[in-house]
Design a protein around this motif. Structure first.
Motif, mmCIF file in Angstrom:
data_model
loop_
_atom_site.group_PDB
_atom_site.id
_atom_site.type_symbol
_atom_site.label_atom_id
_atom_site.label_comp_id
_atom_site.label_asym_id
_atom_site.label_seq_id
_atom_site.Cartn_x
_atom_site.Cartn_y
_atom_site.Cartn_z
ATOM 1 N N GLY A 184 21.343 0.409 -16.246
ATOM 2 C CA GLY A 184 20.226 0.870 -15.441
ATOM 3 C C GLY A 184 20.400 2.283 -14.920
ATOM 4 N N VAL A 205 11.235 -2.010 -10.666
ATOM 5 C CA VAL A 205 12.316 -1.798 -11.632
ATOM 6 C C VAL A 205 13.634 -1.880 -10.864
ATOM 7 C CG1 VAL A 205 13.287 -0.267 -13.378
ATOM 8 C CG2 VAL A 205 10.813 -0.272 -12.952
ATOM 9 N N ALA A 206 14.337 -2.983 -11.045
ATOM 10 C CA ALA A 206 15.569 -3.198 -10.275
ATOM 11 C C ALA A 206 16.303 -4.411 -10.818
ATOM 12 C CB ALA A 206 15.255 -3.415 -8.791
ATOM 13 N N ARG A 207 17.632 -4.405 -10.643
ATOM 14 C CA ARG A 207 18.407 -5.604 -10.940
ATOM 15 C C ARG A 207 17.910 -6.752 -10.062
ATOM 16 N NH1 ARG A 207 22.935 -5.220 -8.711
ATOM 17 N NH2 ARG A 207 22.603 -3.244 -7.652
ATOM 18 N N CYS A 208 17.912 -7.934 -10.591
ATOM 19 C CA CYS A 208 17.482 -9.090 -9.806
ATOM 20 C C CYS A 208 18.676 -9.600 -9.002
ATOM 21 C CB CYS A 208 16.915 -10.178 -10.715
ATOM 22 S SG CYS A 208 15.374 -9.695 -11.515
ATOM 23 N N LYS A 215 18.115 -6.354 -3.613
ATOM 24 C CA LYS A 215 16.890 -5.686 -4.043
ATOM 25 C C LYS A 215 15.632 -6.253 -3.391
ATOM 26 C CE LYS A 215 19.088 -2.914 -6.818
ATOM 27 N NZ LYS A 215 19.170 -1.457 -6.571
ATOM 28 N N GLN A 225 13.523 -8.691 -3.953
ATOM 29 C CA GLN A 225 12.320 -9.022 -4.728
ATOM 30 C C GLN A 225 11.617 -10.275 -4.215
ATOM 31 O OE1 GLN A 225 15.263 -8.343 -6.939
ATOM 32 N NE2 GLN A 225 14.471 -7.147 -8.648
ATOM 33 N N GLY A 256 13.953 -6.088 -14.955
ATOM 34 C CA GLY A 256 15.370 -6.135 -14.613
ATOM 35 C C GLY A 256 15.909 -7.540 -14.769
ATOM 36 N N ASP A 257 17.216 -7.634 -15.049
ATOM 37 C CA ASP A 257 17.848 -8.946 -15.081
ATOM 38 C C ASP A 257 18.886 -8.998 -13.964
ATOM 39 O OD1 ASP A 257 19.875 -7.350 -16.007
ATOM 40 O OD2 ASP A 257 19.836 -8.122 -18.053
ATOM 41 N N GLY A 258 19.598 -10.107 -13.875
ATOM 42 C CA GLY A 258 20.587 -10.242 -12.816
ATOM 43 C C GLY A 258 20.756 -11.680 -12.387
ATOM 44 N N PHE A 267 15.640 -7.281 -18.675
ATOM 45 C CA PHE A 267 16.049 -5.894 -18.881
ATOM 46 C C PHE A 267 15.136 -5.227 -19.902
ATOM 47 C CE2 PHE A 267 18.306 -2.780 -21.480
ATOM 48 C CZ PHE A 267 18.606 -1.833 -20.502
ATOM 49 N N VAL A 324 14.998 5.184 -10.062
ATOM 50 C CA VAL A 324 13.820 4.503 -10.605
ATOM 51 C C VAL A 324 12.539 5.028 -9.971
ATOM 52 C CG1 VAL A 324 14.992 2.393 -11.324
ATOM 53 C CG2 VAL A 324 14.102 2.561 -8.983
#
Length: 362
Positions: A13, A192-195, A199, A201, A222-224, A248, A276
């Motif tokens: 990222g 747009v961010a890692r999960c 973050k 979300q 994003g994944d995570g 991702f 981002v």
């Protein structure tokens, strides 16, 4: 001045683009910067594709320390003046060979080191402690925001004379070079961010639920570790039809997503100076962010974007609603204003100049 940048190599990222863009700008300006990754992966592959001089240590796993001797030997034999690490794993490696190398050691702190391994149990705590010890051993620290500089001094105990503030930058495109926006029937938010918990979300999903407006749609790229939890929450809130989890996405896929999005939203509890958002602004997407890091330097007033207090669900809802009700021409003018401001203040050329100045002071 000869500089070796070191990263674990598995970034996908913002960290990847920070390193690659910085080294690309350095190459363009004739600076003697090289890259070493601990393992082959997205960072080394991207660097090689950009013509950046790249080396891979070829460690066998995250816990493989057999390359330490080879790394120290490589640094000394190539007479690097500075070694510049990015990320906790690279920091750990340098902390273990610090007394065996002749170069000055510099670390960029891209995120809050107290939160980087949050939610990962005892191993997360161990990694956090190792990283904090590494930070204290470096000759110089580049903090991406004043907020992080204060945290490093006040909570981690690093001498503020070792800390230099370096704001992120990107390559901005001429707006005429951007692809045309797609017509679309919804007001599309993009996150747009890692999960990960940091973050925030879940706040976005709850805000979407409370707004009761099927016209507003959310795209999470994003994944995570929290991805499945967020999907379950969307189902529980009965808003799955309004949320798309893309996992991702690569840079080209993200650019295509931007072509049909109306507002870039970041609801994090902690950030540095988020690339981002710079990239969304470059694509003429208006911005909404929680008040993380030095975000007010990125969004200096309500004429340039939307800001919510950290964790404030009601204000996040209010700002999303405000943006969704604005005439599209006003949103477009806001996005143009923001991009022009950022281009003048946060280019990669500005960032590189500040980093080179910091090397000299270190």
């Amino acid at each position: 001045m000869k500089v070796l940048h070191i990263n674990a190599g598995l970034e996908k990222g913002g960290g990847l683009f920070h390193i690659i863009n910085l080294l690309t700008e350095a190459k363009k300006e004739g600076q003697d910067f090289e890259l070493l990754t601990l393992a082959d992966g997205p960072v080394s592959q991207k660097a090689i594709s950009k013509g950046i001089k790249t080396h891979v240590l070829k460690t066998k796993s995250r816990y493989d320390l057999t390359g330490l001797k080879r790394l120290a030997q490589f640094i000394n034999e190539n007479h690097f003046d500075y070694v510049h690490t990015h990320g906790a794993r690279a920091n750990l490696y340098l902390s273990l060979i610090r007394k065996k190398i002749n170069a000055k050691w510099v670390i960029t702190v891209h995120s809050n080191p107290l939160l980087d391994f949050e939610g990962r149990g005892i191993m997360g705590w161990i990694f956090t402690q190792l990283n904090l010890k590494a930070l204290k051993k470096a000759d110089g620290i580049l903090a991406i925001t004043q907020n992080f500089a204060n945290l490093l001094t006040n909570k981690i105990g690093i001498d503020n004379k070792k800390i230099h503030i370096i704001y992120n930058g990107i390559f901005f495109h001429e707006s005429s070079d951007l692809p045309a926006k797609y017509d679309h029937p919804y007001f599309n938010l993009i996150n747009v961010a890692r999960c990960e918990k940091v973050k925030g979300q879940d706040l976005l999903l709850k805000a979407l639920k409370d707004l009761h407006d099927p016209h507003i749609r959310l795209h999470i790229a994003g994944d995570g570790s929290e991805l499945d939890t967020l999907k379950d929450l969307a189902q529980k809130l009965n808003i799955s039809n309004q949320v798309t989890f893309h996992g991702f996405v690569n840079h080209d896929e993200l650019t295509h997503l931007y072509e049909r999005c109306d507002l870039a939203v970041l609801t994090s509890y902690s950030e540095s100076f988020p690339l981002v958002l710079l990239e969304a602004a470059d694509n003429l997407i208006p911005l909404l962010s929680t008040e993380v890091g030095d975000i007010k330097k990125m969004i200096p007033s309500a004429d340039y974007g939307f800001i919510s207090p950290i964790g404030d669900l009601d204000m996040i809802k209010e700002q999303i609603l405000k943006a969704s009700l604005m005439p599209s021409v006003e949103l477009k003018e806001m996005a143009k204003r923001e991009k022009e401001y950022l281009m003048n203040n946060f280019s990669l050329a500005n960032q590189l100049e500040t980093i080179i100045k910091a090397y000299g002071e270190i």
